[in-house]
Write an enzyme that holds these catalytic residues in place. Structure first.
Site, mmCIF file in Angstrom:
data_model
loop_
_atom_site.group_PDB
_atom_site.id
_atom_site.type_symbol
_atom_site.label_atom_id
_atom_site.label_comp_id
_atom_site.label_asym_id
_atom_site.label_seq_id
_atom_site.Cartn_x
_atom_site.Cartn_y
_atom_site.Cartn_z
ATOM 1 N N CYS A 278 4.368 36.165 -63.294
ATOM 2 C CA CYS A 278 4.409 36.080 -61.605
ATOM 3 C C CYS A 278 5.405 37.256 -61.077
ATOM 4 O O CYS A 278 6.583 37.273 -61.616
ATOM 5 C CB CYS A 278 4.708 34.852 -61.391
ATOM 6 S SG CYS A 278 4.314 34.604 -59.504
ATOM 7 N N LYS B 272 1.109 34.845 -71.129
ATOM 8 C CA LYS B 272 0.434 35.847 -70.155
ATOM 9 C C LYS B 272 1.639 36.518 -69.571
ATOM 10 O O LYS B 272 2.487 36.085 -68.902
ATOM 11 C CB LYS B 272 -0.276 35.321 -69.201
ATOM 12 C CG LYS B 272 -0.905 36.313 -68.155
ATOM 13 C CD LYS B 272 -2.017 35.951 -67.524
ATOM 14 C CE LYS B 272 -2.590 36.683 -66.366
ATOM 15 N NZ LYS B 272 -1.835 36.978 -65.202
#
Ligand code: FMN
Length: 314
Positions: free
Chosen positions: A96, A135
């Site tokens: 993010c 991720k």
């Protein structure tokens, strides 16, 4: 080479309603990642995350839950929660890019802290038997940050590392850095998944040619913009089904009715569908005009009329 396609999570978009409708009408995705679970000071899992992961909402699909945190305690709490539901894997979001997140040392703001990552992975692997996957972006400030993390990641039995080939401070600008992604392939023993800017069959093929060792690809925004994309990739075709807009219409109506039921009042549903149309509109010949029509529709009737008009013209 056969490839695996994964749906990259988009908070606010790819919840269970979207995932199920997508799978029913379009298919082509092997595994869906749920949008991240995140805490706000208290160790309580928000109702919306709970609804999203409930097994009865995810019976038809393979779904992997995700967490965004820089705390081992939070990680362990979520492991307990999802294991009780029957999930076997937890994906950790170190991608993010938003300053609200990265300034607190989470998301891509955590990549520059290999020791912290080590501490969390160490506790998780010592205290649980959850399968962990990652991720990540390649860094926040520069794409070399991830290279200092790989030696630590290589000491854990991670399932895979999905890499969005950008750095945090780019947000979504500037395009993917494929040289830096190549460097990642050469710098870890883990299985890597490619993620970033796959918006067409041609783009996927370009990535396959460039990275012959990669056989897992994650698609995020491209899948919302063109929901036929994953099945077209799988069928190796650039031809849409003849009844393309009929299928799209049914999909649209399904999610519209479900969100309309779940959200209260005309403004939330308008905002929800407007969010989707920012992506959907990219599949139409004039994206800006299409999106404008949706934005201008100020009540549910006008919205339905706008959709009918857009789909009539294709
Ligand atoms: C609105 C929005 C929400 C996102 N939410 C998440 C999320 O919850 N978890 C995550 O790992 N990535 C999230 N992402 C990143 C996407 O999953 C994906 O990695 C990124 O968009 C790059 O892939 P793409 O170019 O195929 O879209 C989000 C991206 C956007 C634009």
């Amino acid at each position: 080479m056969s490839i695996t396609l994964l749906s990259s999570p988009l908070q606010g978009f790819t919840d269970f309603r979207f995932r199920n409708a997508f799978n029913h009408y379009f298919g082509g995705i092997d595994t869906f990642y749920a949008p991240y679970i995140r805490f706000n000071n208290k160790l309580v899992i928000k109702n919306s995350y709970q609804r999203d992961l409930k097994l009865e909402h995810n019976t038809e699909l393979e779904v992997i839950p995700q967490i965004m945190t820089n705390s081992a305690d939070e990680f362990l709490f979520v492991v307990d929660y999802i294991q009780e539901l029957g999930y076997k894997e937890l994906n950790w979001n170190l991608g993010c890019p938003y300053p609200m997140v990265t300034k607190r040392g989470m998301g891509s703001g955590l990549i520059c802290e290999p020791e912290k990552i080590n501490h969390i992975l160490n506790r998780v692997h010592k205290e649980t038997d959850i399968l962990v996957s990652m991720k990540m972006r390649m860094g926040y400030e520069n794409p070399e940050e991830i290279l200092d993390v790989f030696p630590i990641l290589d000491t854990y039995p991670l399932k895979n590392i999905a890499i969005h080939a950008l750095i945090g401070k780019q947000l979504y600008k500037g395009g993917v850095n494929l040289e830096a992604f190549q460097k990642c392939i050469e710098s870890t023993k883990h299985k890597l998944y490619y993620n970033g800017d796959i918006t067409s069959v041609a783009k996927l093929k370009e990535m396959q040619t460039r990275f012959p060792s990669i056989d897992h690809f994650m698609i995020g925004r491209g899948l919302i913009a063109d929901p036929f994309l994953p099945s077209m990739i799988k069928n190796n075709t650039t031809t849409y089904p003849e009844n393309r807009w009929e299928i799209f219409r049914e999909f649209h109506d399904t999610i519209y009715h479900q969100y309309d039921e779940a959200l209260s009042g005309p403004t939330p549903i308008k905002m929800k569908m407007q969010g989707f149309w920012e992506y959907f509109s990219q599949s139409f010949s004039n994206p800006q005009k299409t999106f404008k029509k949706i934005k201008k529709a100020n009540n549910p009737r006008a919205y339905q009329q706008a959709v009918a008009e857009i789909l009539k013209n294709g």
